[in-house]
Design a protein around this motif. Structure first.
Motif, PDB file in Angstrom:
ATOM      1  N   ILE A 103     -18.835 -23.162 101.652  1.00 21.94           N
ATOM      2  CA  ILE A 103     -19.334 -24.135 100.693  1.00 21.94           C
ATOM      3  C   ILE A 103     -19.481 -25.481 101.376  1.00 21.94           C
ATOM      4  O   ILE A 103     -18.519 -26.014 101.940  1.00 21.94           O
ATOM      5  CB  ILE A 103     -18.376 -24.263  99.503  1.00 21.94           C
ATOM      6  CG1 ILE A 103     -18.337 -22.931  98.760  1.00 21.94           C
ATOM      7  CG2 ILE A 103     -18.821 -25.390  98.583  1.00 21.94           C
ATOM      8  CD1 ILE A 103     -17.576 -22.956  97.493  1.00 21.94           C
ATOM      9  N   ILE A 104     -20.678 -25.966 101.367  1.00 21.28           N
ATOM     10  CA  ILE A 104     -20.889 -27.306 101.875  1.00 21.28           C
ATOM     11  C   ILE A 104     -20.600 -28.253 100.735  1.00 21.28           C
ATOM     12  O   ILE A 104     -21.302 -28.279  99.731  1.00 21.28           O
ATOM     13  CB  ILE A 104     -22.358 -27.492 102.320  1.00 21.28           C
ATOM     14  CG1 ILE A 104     -22.720 -26.469 103.374  1.00 21.28           C
ATOM     15  CG2 ILE A 104     -22.559 -28.899 102.846  1.00 21.28           C
ATOM     16  CD1 ILE A 104     -21.877 -26.532 104.590  1.00 21.28           C
ATOM     17  N   GLY A 105     -19.561 -29.039 100.913  1.00 19.17           N
ATOM     18  CA  GLY A 105     -19.144 -29.919  99.831  1.00 19.17           C
ATOM     19  C   GLY A 105     -19.973 -31.184  99.772  1.00 19.17           C
ATOM     20  O   GLY A 105     -19.454 -32.281  99.903  1.00 19.17           O
ATOM     21  N   ASP A 106     -21.266 -31.007  99.600  1.00 20.19           N
ATOM     22  CA  ASP A 106     -22.117 -32.199  99.601  1.00 20.19           C
ATOM     23  C   ASP A 106     -21.815 -33.072  98.389  1.00 20.19           C
ATOM     24  O   ASP A 106     -21.964 -34.286  98.435  1.00 20.19           O
ATOM     25  CB  ASP A 106     -23.602 -31.813  99.660  1.00 20.19           C
ATOM     26  CG  ASP A 106     -24.042 -30.985  98.468  1.00 20.19           C
ATOM     27  OD1 ASP A 106     -23.176 -30.342  97.840  1.00 20.19           O
ATOM     28  OD2 ASP A 106     -25.242 -30.985  98.172  1.00 20.19           O
ATOM     29  N   TYR A 107     -21.385 -32.421  97.325  1.00 15.60           N
ATOM     30  CA  TYR A 107     -21.065 -33.208  96.134  1.00 15.60           C
ATOM     31  C   TYR A 107     -19.647 -33.773  96.215  1.00 15.60           C
ATOM     32  O   TYR A 107     -19.416 -34.947  95.986  1.00 15.60           O
ATOM     33  CB  TYR A 107     -21.216 -32.350  94.880  1.00 15.60           C
ATOM     34  CG  TYR A 107     -21.487 -33.177  93.650  1.00 15.60           C
ATOM     35  CD1 TYR A 107     -22.785 -33.575  93.337  1.00 15.60           C
ATOM     36  CD2 TYR A 107     -20.447 -33.599  92.820  1.00 15.60           C
ATOM     37  CE1 TYR A 107     -23.035 -34.358  92.237  1.00 15.60           C
ATOM     38  CE2 TYR A 107     -20.693 -34.380  91.712  1.00 15.60           C
ATOM     39  CZ  TYR A 107     -21.991 -34.760  91.423  1.00 15.60           C
ATOM     40  OH  TYR A 107     -22.240 -35.555  90.342  1.00 15.60           O
ATOM     41  N   THR A 108     -18.724 -32.919  96.578  1.00 12.89           N
ATOM     42  CA  THR A 108     -17.330 -33.368  96.682  1.00 12.89           C
ATOM     43  C   THR A 108     -17.147 -34.424  97.770  1.00 12.89           C
ATOM     44  O   THR A 108     -16.265 -35.268  97.671  1.00 12.89           O
ATOM     45  CB  THR A 108     -16.401 -32.165  96.959  1.00 12.89           C
ATOM     46  OG1 THR A 108     -17.106 -31.192  97.706  1.00 12.89           O
ATOM     47  CG2 THR A 108     -15.896 -31.571  95.667  1.00 12.89           C
ATOM     48  N   ALA A 109     -18.002 -34.369  98.786  1.00 16.01           N
ATOM     49  CA  ALA A 109     -17.889 -35.373  99.848  1.00 16.01           C
ATOM     50  C   ALA A 109     -18.077 -36.772  99.298  1.00 16.01           C
ATOM     51  O   ALA A 109     -17.596 -37.753  99.854  1.00 16.01           O
ATOM     52  CB  ALA A 109     -18.914 -35.100 100.942  1.00 16.01           C
ATOM     53  N   ARG A 110     -18.815 -36.832  98.215  1.00 20.67           N
ATOM     54  CA  ARG A 110     -19.068 -38.157  97.654  1.00 20.67           C
ATOM     55  C   ARG A 110     -17.856 -38.721  96.945  1.00 20.67           C
ATOM     56  O   ARG A 110     -17.750 -39.930  96.739  1.00 20.67           O
ATOM     57  CB  ARG A 110     -20.273 -38.083  96.703  1.00 20.67           C
ATOM     58  CG  ARG A 110     -21.554 -37.901  97.506  1.00 20.67           C
ATOM     59  CD  ARG A 110     -22.660 -37.338  96.695  1.00 20.67           C
ATOM     60  NE  ARG A 110     -23.076 -38.260  95.644  1.00 20.67           N
ATOM     61  CZ  ARG A 110     -24.082 -38.006  94.825  1.00 20.67           C
ATOM     62  NH1 ARG A 110     -24.729 -36.871  94.939  1.00 20.67           N
ATOM     63  NH2 ARG A 110     -24.411 -38.867  93.909  1.00 20.67           N
ATOM     64  N   ILE A 111     -16.967 -37.836  96.575  1.00 23.35           N
ATOM     65  CA  ILE A 111     -15.724 -38.313  95.967  1.00 23.35           C
ATOM     66  C   ILE A 111     -14.698 -38.581  97.057  1.00 23.35           C
ATOM     67  O   ILE A 111     -14.024 -39.591  97.060  1.00 23.35           O
ATOM     68  CB  ILE A 111     -15.168 -37.253  95.000  1.00 23.35           C
ATOM     69  CG1 ILE A 111     -16.151 -37.045  93.867  1.00 23.35           C
ATOM     70  CG2 ILE A 111     -13.827 -37.707  94.472  1.00 23.35           C
ATOM     71  CD1 ILE A 111     -15.639 -36.089  92.829  1.00 23.35           C
TER      72      ILE A 111
END
Length: 411
Positions: free
Chosen positions: A76-84
């Motif tokens: 899973i590439i945490g492209d969304y979670t990386a923003r948090i």
RNA sequence: GGAGGAGUUCCCGAGUGGUCAAAGGGAGCAGACUGUAAAUCUGCCGGCGUAGGCCUUCGGAGGUUCGAAUCCUCCCUCCUCCA
């Protein structure tokens, strides 16, 4: 059947810190073998930096082992979670990244992760796919399943809370989102570092809420950096990047303190416990020279990231520089042109700075005074020395043990 | 919204008017030694100068003073507490 399970377990458990819960995992393996249905093994990576280093590979290696056992890797590439920003193990809030940065990072991450993973058996998904479309309503529903007290059970949150160090609500959301990833992809197993334990457990809880069987959480020890003290991280500068050239990796491995060598064996190679135990014993008994053991370690690591040839070459380069104290085959070149040459001469200090071997004149001068500089075979002792360019053309200038430049005069 | 605290050289951190380019530690670099770029010991560690010396730096901008990282004013940033 039982033997099959045991065989797989042995590989899976190699080097792990903890498995929650082991019995569940056995059941899952049994079912997987029985129904010939590979397990869905999840690993989430947040692309918060452009490069991955050996620390990341610990868990990637484990995932690779699962692949080799025939299971399905879900990256899973945490492209969304990386923003948090994952608050795990942190004592302060993370700086937030822009969407653009994340996208760039994700690209290089992928390429680098496949130095270890088998692309054929990897499913890649970005978690913005499902996280991005959540409505406030959905988020409220998710958050309602967890209590503040539960969140504060977590060691790093607790410490920050008690120590009056701020925790943002957003950070509270992080573990929930990671947990939701597990729901979204129906993970059977999730891998992570020990610092991920809480997040992995949250995944279990949320899956239960969604009437899914809870994933097995497998944690891997955190790799200590080449300083032997702090965990490996880019910001601490004690890391080895997977894209670094083989010679560099070889050297860096040789520079780790002896006492963390066995940990590196355990976490960065796929040698069995028995083989590693043997190495450990032989060193202790004086049968195996630690520097040899370290060389082998370096070669294995390079072989995993590149190939056998590169590993050999890296060792040869190392020997050349440190055993024979000679310049390596390939030396960075430094082209000198008109402006620094006066009457066919160049000042040694200038030469050092121009070639990038010293940052400033002062530093260059100090290096000379400390006897760190050689031109060709001659040690330079006089910081005021002017060199005839005729004499130094094609020669190698050396600073310390391991920094070389080949001089080329441009006329 | 109110009250208080903090910002020092790569990092941590001492320093409250001159003896401060600024203690100490870490990192880094170099030398010796070695089994390695381990460990240990030693040296260096803002810049420019052959040197005397000069220049720039202690969140920012001003000011006081013969002299400020240290005092004053304003500003910026961060943090804590109360609400």
């Amino acid at each position: 059947m039982e033997r099959d399970i045991e065989k797989q377990l042995k590989v899976i458990l190699q080097g792990t810190e903890d498995v929650l819960l082991l019995d569940e995992l056995k059941e899952k393996l049994r079912e997987s073998i029985d129904k010939k249905k590979p397990l869905r093994v999840k690993l989430g990576l947040d692309p918060t930096a452009p490069d991955i280093h050996l620390g990341h590979t610990v868990v990637l290696n484990k995932l690779r082992q699962f692949q080799d056992l025939g299971h399905k890797a879900i990256l899973i590439i945490g492209d969304y979670t990386a923003r948090i920003g994952d608050p795990s193990g942190r004592s302060t809030i993370r700086p937030r990244l822009s969407a653009g940065e994340i996208k760039e990072n994700a690209k290089t991450y992928m390429e680098q992760a496949f130095k270890i993973l088998d692309p054929e058996r990897t499913e890649i998904v970005e978690n913005s796919r499902w996280l991005g479309s959540l409505k406030l309503e959905d988020i409220l529903s998710l958050t309602s399943k967890f209590t503040v007290a539960r969140m504060l059970e977590r060691e790093d949150f607790k410490k920050r809370f008690q120590g009056n160090i701020p925790i943002t609500l957003m950070e509270f959301l992080y573990p929930i989102m990671q947990a939701y990833d597990s729901v979204a992809i129906k993970a059977d197993v999730e891998l992570g570092g020990t610092d991920q334990r809480f997040n992995l457990l949250m995944g279990r809880e949320l899956q239960k809420e969604f009437s899914q069987p809870p994933q097995t959480a497998i944690t891997m020890p955190i790799l200590v950096g080449i300083d032997g003290v702090e965990k490996m991280s880019k910001s601490l500068g004690n890391y080895i990047g997977v894209t670094e050239p083989p010679e560099e990796i070889f050297g860096k491995i040789m520079s780790i303190p002896d006492n963390i060598m066995i940990d590196y064996y355990k976490l960065l190679t796929r040698l069995s416990n028995e083989e590693i135990k043997k190495i450990e014993c032989e060193i202790k008994e004086g049968k195996l020279n630690p520097s040899i053991a370290k060389r082998n370690l370096a070669k294995i690591i390079i072989e995993n990231l590149y190939n056998k040839d590169d590993a050999e070459k890296a060792e040869q380069t190392f020997n050349r520089i440190f055993k024979q104290k000679k310049a390596p085959d390939e030396v960075k070149e430094c082209v000198l042109s008109g402006k620094d040459i006066k009457d066919g001469k160049i000042w040694i200090v200038k030469l050092l700075v121009d070639s990038g071997l010293a940052d400033s004149n002062s530093q260059a001068r100090r290096l000379i005074e400390q006897g760190a500089v050689k031109v060709g075979e001659d040690k330079i002792e006089n910081p005021n020395l002017e060199l005839n360019i005729e004499d130094i053309d094609q020669k190698i200038i050396q600073k310390g043990k391991r920094h070389f430049r080949k001089i080329l005069i441009q006329r």
